[in-house]
Design an enzyme around this catalytic site. Structure first.
Site, PDB file in Angstrom:
ATOM      1  N   GLU A   6       0.844  -1.193   0.000  1.00  0.00           N
ATOM      2  CA  GLU A   6       0.000   0.000   0.000  1.00  0.00           C
ATOM      3  C   GLU A   6       0.879   1.242   0.000  1.00  0.00           C
ATOM      4  O   GLU A   6       2.086   1.159   0.235  1.00  0.00           O
ATOM      5  CB  GLU A   6      -0.933  -0.009   1.217  1.00  0.00           C
ATOM      6  N   HIS A  15      -8.609  10.670   3.555  1.00  0.00           N
ATOM      7  CA  HIS A  15      -8.336   9.616   2.584  1.00  0.00           C
ATOM      8  C   HIS A  15      -8.559  10.181   1.191  1.00  0.00           C
ATOM      9  O   HIS A  15      -9.558  10.837   0.932  1.00  0.00           O
ATOM     10  CB  HIS A  15      -9.245   8.413   2.830  1.00  0.00           C
ATOM     11  N   ARG A  58      -0.763   8.865   1.702  1.00  0.00           N
ATOM     12  CA  ARG A  58      -2.098   9.372   1.388  1.00  0.00           C
ATOM     13  C   ARG A  58      -2.270  10.875   1.586  1.00  0.00           C
ATOM     14  O   ARG A  58      -3.072  11.480   0.866  1.00  0.00           O
ATOM     15  CB  ARG A  58      -3.166   8.588   2.144  1.00  0.00           C
ATOM     16  N   HIS A 113     -10.870  10.699   7.339  1.00  0.00           N
ATOM     17  CA  HIS A 113     -10.758   9.247   7.471  1.00  0.00           C
ATOM     18  C   HIS A 113     -10.271   8.789   8.846  1.00  0.00           C
ATOM     19  O   HIS A 113     -10.821   7.871   9.431  1.00  0.00           O
ATOM     20  CB  HIS A 113      -9.801   8.760   6.387  1.00  0.00           C
ATOM     21  N   ARG A 139      -0.483   8.800   9.509  1.00  0.00           N
ATOM     22  CA  ARG A 139      -0.469   7.341   9.686  1.00  0.00           C
ATOM     23  C   ARG A 139      -0.101   6.643   8.383  1.00  0.00           C
ATOM     24  O   ARG A 139      -0.638   6.944   7.328  1.00  0.00           O
ATOM     25  CB  ARG A 139      -1.851   6.882  10.122  1.00  0.00           C
TER      26      ARG A 139
HETATM   27  C1  LIG Z   1     -13.661   2.673   5.780  1.00  0.00           C
HETATM   28  C2  LIG Z   1     -12.419   2.453   6.602  1.00  0.00           C
HETATM   29  C3  LIG Z   1     -11.417   1.621   6.121  1.00  0.00           C
HETATM   30  C4  LIG Z   1     -10.264   1.393   6.889  1.00  0.00           C
HETATM   31  N1  LIG Z   1      -9.327   0.513   6.449  1.00  0.00           N
HETATM   32  C5  LIG Z   1      -8.266   0.218   7.246  1.00  0.00           C
HETATM   33  C6  LIG Z   1      -7.345  -0.801   6.885  1.00  0.00           C
HETATM   34  O1  LIG Z   1      -7.469  -1.441   5.861  1.00  0.00           O
HETATM   35  N2  LIG Z   1      -6.304  -1.054   7.734  1.00  0.00           N
HETATM   36  C7  LIG Z   1      -6.121  -0.366   8.893  1.00  0.00           C
HETATM   37  O2  LIG Z   1      -5.157  -0.634   9.612  1.00  0.00           O
HETATM   38  N3  LIG Z   1      -7.001   0.586   9.264  1.00  0.00           N
HETATM   39  C8  LIG Z   1      -8.065   0.879   8.481  1.00  0.00           C
HETATM   40  N4  LIG Z   1      -8.951   1.829   8.878  1.00  0.00           N
HETATM   41  C9  LIG Z   1      -8.795   2.451  10.208  1.00  0.00           C
HETATM   42  C10 LIG Z   1      -9.201   1.441  11.260  1.00  0.00           C
HETATM   43  O3  LIG Z   1     -10.308   0.710  10.810  1.00  0.00           O
HETATM   44  C11 LIG Z   1      -9.555   2.110  12.575  1.00  0.00           C
HETATM   45  O4  LIG Z   1      -8.585   3.038  12.926  1.00  0.00           O
HETATM   46  C12 LIG Z   1      -9.655   1.064  13.674  1.00  0.00           C
HETATM   47  O5  LIG Z   1     -10.534   0.046  13.281  1.00  0.00           O
HETATM   48  C13 LIG Z   1     -10.130   1.719  14.960  1.00  0.00           C
HETATM   49  O6  LIG Z   1     -10.384   0.694  15.877  1.00  0.00           O
HETATM   50  P1  LIG Z   1     -10.849   1.071  17.327  1.00  0.00           P
HETATM   51  O7  LIG Z   1     -11.076  -0.213  18.040  1.00  0.00           O
HETATM   52  O8  LIG Z   1      -9.925   2.051  17.916  1.00  0.00           O
HETATM   53  O9  LIG Z   1     -12.235   1.854  17.123  1.00  0.00           O
HETATM   54  P2  LIG Z   1     -13.556   1.436  16.349  1.00  0.00           P
HETATM   55  O10 LIG Z   1     -13.415   0.172  15.609  1.00  0.00           O
HETATM   56  O11 LIG Z   1     -14.010   2.606  15.586  1.00  0.00           O
HETATM   57  O12 LIG Z   1     -14.585   1.150  17.552  1.00  0.00           O
HETATM   58  C14 LIG Z   1     -15.007   2.188  18.400  1.00  0.00           C
HETATM   59  C15 LIG Z   1     -16.014   1.630  19.382  1.00  0.00           C
HETATM   60  O13 LIG Z   1     -16.289   2.620  20.371  1.00  0.00           O
HETATM   61  C16 LIG Z   1     -17.697   2.689  20.602  1.00  0.00           C
HETATM   62  N5  LIG Z   1     -18.032   4.012  21.120  1.00  0.00           N
HETATM   63  C17 LIG Z   1     -17.768   5.236  20.609  1.00  0.00           C
HETATM   64  N6  LIG Z   1     -18.254   6.197  21.421  1.00  0.00           N
HETATM   65  C18 LIG Z   1     -18.848   5.565  22.465  1.00  0.00           C
HETATM   66  C19 LIG Z   1     -19.548   5.999  23.608  1.00  0.00           C
HETATM   67  N7  LIG Z   1     -19.757   7.295  23.869  1.00  0.00           N
HETATM   68  N8  LIG Z   1     -20.052   5.053  24.447  1.00  0.00           N
HETATM   69  C20 LIG Z   1     -19.886   3.726  24.211  1.00  0.00           C
HETATM   70  N9  LIG Z   1     -19.206   3.268  23.139  1.00  0.00           N
HETATM   71  C21 LIG Z   1     -18.707   4.172  22.279  1.00  0.00           C
HETATM   72  C22 LIG Z   1     -18.299   2.383  19.245  1.00  0.00           C
HETATM   73  O14 LIG Z   1     -19.640   1.989  19.401  1.00  0.00           O
HETATM   74  C23 LIG Z   1     -17.362   1.257  18.782  1.00  0.00           C
HETATM   75  O15 LIG Z   1     -17.782   0.051  19.357  1.00  0.00           O
HETATM   76  C24 LIG Z   1     -10.106   2.058   8.130  1.00  0.00           C
HETATM   77  C25 LIG Z   1     -11.111   2.907   8.588  1.00  0.00           C
HETATM   78  C26 LIG Z   1     -12.259   3.100   7.848  1.00  0.00           C
HETATM   79  C27 LIG Z   1     -13.326   3.998   8.374  1.00  0.00           C
END
Ligand SMILES: Cc1cc2nc3c(=O)[nH]c(=O)nc-3n(C[C@H](O)[C@H](O)[C@H](O)COP(=O)(O)OP(=O)(O)OC[C@H]3O[C@@H](n4cnc5c(N)ncnc54)[C@H](O)[C@@H]3O)c2cc1C
Length: 479
Positions: free
Chosen positions: A110, A221, A268, A328, A364
């Site tokens: 990538e 993005h 990016r 993003h 990132r």
């Molecule tokens: C479309 C897209 C494609 C991506 N592709 C990639 C990729 O290929 N590779 C890569 O490394 N990264 C990628 N990313 C980035 C990556 O997906 C995220 O940075 C990562 O998944 C974040 O994980 P997380 O567990 O920190 O948060 P998230 O997976 O966003 O989870 C957050 C959680 O917090 C909860 N939450 C939020 N606020 C509250 C609240 N007030 N009370 C209770 N719960 C709450 C939500 O309900 C959710 O369960 C991508 C992101 C997107 C949007």
């Protein structure tokens, strides 16, 4: 109700932390809506894994280059070294990783990576597959439809959370709290994030005088199909460019080479700014040209993107896909040390996209964030296991602020417009000043608590953007 550990968020970071907490601990995971409504579920490209021990220095170098050396090198070392352990664990647990016909793991390349080192699952379905895998193997209790509206904090210790559930508002107590609540997508008009991602916990940190770091570092993005009617816009993964997708203007010119010799494979932020600049200056629309793919080839490598784009009436590979950059990912977040501990707190942790341990620096590197959630989720779990903190019997009053008021929705949309237009890809002092003025006015109006939290975070992003006068990484000043 008292738990050993409360985890806020059921994305990759929260679930992998839970996965490493033993069953003799009483653990509660809380998430806002359905568990799959998180950015993890929508991740497409994959997970970076250093391609063997010898690749660690180069993975670190690529990440530092993307991050303009603002990165914390200790955190980065943990990230890259930890990737090998993560891969072993995923393989041991039978996580479905895409392989070739000889059963060798397929590594993709990538933007910004010197070599192929991205593992993926079900083509572009890595996030969905990983999330399903972690939920399937979850051994602790998870509550959905539970929105955290405050943390119970006193004297550098957290005692629990105040949460809105379908049955009302309640306090739940714990010896340790882990924030894994994701980024700040809901602040922007165009974004790729799940609708649950709205920076509530970032705002709560500010109310408790806890630090948010590098908040001006926001990633846009470059290749997003923004013409769909939904709030979450359809991302066209970096991996599409890695596999031959070309960015062209209306005359089929691959203009990115005018900006960077790596063309489509530049990091990016460079690609986003180039598209923004070129389209503004030349009054052009940018397109993703998929003519290097066959329909079947694209469909098997990127089944989800194929399904989404064709559902909007686009034909692949014949049609050029109109694209634009969109918000993003947030490099900035709740300031932690490399043990995932929130700075100035004893038993409060932050992991994943909500946290800033310095891994990503000013920008990132693609596919480093799922890895960050995995590695630091595990680090937080291990530190909690080693900790002996008990918060005893304490009782806090409920937070009774009104959460939503009439008119909040309208102001939320104004906030999103302001952030997109004035705090987006290219920033100026005057644009940031006027954005700050707008936010301050809204903060003085009759608003609900949840909007107030968003506004506090927006204000912090703008303040930090104003403080950084020079361009660096994702923060781009055009004055
Ligand atoms: C479309 C897209 C494609 C991506 N592709 C990639 C990729 O290929 N590779 C890569 O490394 N990264 C990628 N990313 C980035 C990556 O997906 C995220 O940075 C990562 O998944 C974040 O994980 P997380 O567990 O920190 O948060 P998230 O997976 O966003 O989870 C957050 C959680 O917090 C909860 N939450 C939020 N606020 C509250 C609240 N007030 N009370 C209770 N719960 C709450 C939500 O309900 C959710 O369960 C991508 C992101 C997107 C949007």
């Amino acid at each position: 109700m008292k738990y050993d550990v409360i985890i806020i968020g059921a994305g990759v970071a929260g679930l992998y932390c839970a996965r490493h907490l033993p069953q003799n601990l009483k653990v509660l995971i809380l998430c806002k809506a359905q568990p799959w409504e998180c950015n993890t579920f929508y991740a497409q490209g994959g997970i970076t894994i250093a391609n063997g021990k010898d690749d660690i220095p180069l993975h670190i170098k690529d990440t530092l280059d993307a991050g303009s050396n603002l990165n914390n090198k200790n955190a980065l070392k943990l990230l890259s070294e930890g990737s090998l352990e993560v891969l072993d664990e995923l393989i041991k647990e039978d996580f479905n990783i895409d392989r070739d016909s000889n059963n060798n793991i397929l590594f993709a390349k990538e933007g910004g990576h010197s070599i192929s080192r991205i593992i993926h699952s079900n083509g572009d379905g890595t996030g969905r597959m990983l999330h399903t895998h972690l939920i399937k193997n979850l051994k602790h209790t998870l509550w959905k439809n539970a929105t955290i509206i405050d943390l119970l904090i006193e004297d550098k210790k957290v005692y629990g959370v105040c949460v809105r559930t379908l049955k009302g508002i309640l306090n739940i107590y714990a010896n340790n709290v882990v924030i894994a609540s994701g980024g700040v997508g809901g602040l922007f008009k165009y974004h790729t994030n799940a609708y649950t991602i709205s920076s509530d916990l970032h705002g709560i940190m500010l109310e408790h005088n806890l630090e948010l770091r590098d908040m001006e570092m926001l990633q846009f993005h470059p290749t997003v199909y923004v013409e769909s009617p939904h709030a979450r816009k359809q991302l066209i993964s970096e991996a599409v460019r890695g596999d031959g997708g070309m960015i062209v203007d209306g005359n089929n010119k691959r203009f990115l080479f005018d900006y960077d010799k790596r063309g489509e494979l530049a990091p990016r932020d460079i690609v986003s700014r180039a598209i923004f600049d070129y389209c503004m200056k030349n009054k052009q629309q940018a397109y993703m040209d998929l003519s290097n793919f066959s329909e079947d080839g694209f469909k098997s490598r990127f089944p989800n993107i194929y399904r989404q784009l064709t559902s909007y009436g686009l034909r692949i590979p014949q049609d050029r896909i109109p694209i634009s950059p969109a918000f993003h990912y947030s490099m900035g977040g709740i300031a932690t040390d490399v043990d995932a501990r929130v700075i100035n707190m004893e038993n409060l942790y932050a992991i994943g996209e909500c946290a800033n341990n310095g891994t990503h620096g000013a920008n990132r590197l693609a596919s480093n964030s799922l890895l960050e959630g995995l590695v630091f989720g595990k680090i937080a779990a291990n530190n909690i296991i080693d900790s002996t903190i008990s918060t005893g019997e304490r009782h806090f009053p409920l937070n009774n602020e009104i959460l939503e008021k009439d008119g909040d929705e309208r102001l939320k949309n104004i906030l999103r417009e302001i952030m997109w237009n004035k705090v987006g890809i290219a920033r100026t002092q005057s644009g940031l000043d006027s954005a700050l003025g707008g936010i301050e006015v809204m903060l003085l109006s009759e608003i609900g608590r949840l909007l107030k939290l968003r506004l506090l975070v927006a204000k912090q992003i703008i303040t930090q953007a104003l403080n950084r006068k020079e361009s660096l990484g994702a923060h781009y000043r055009i004055d």
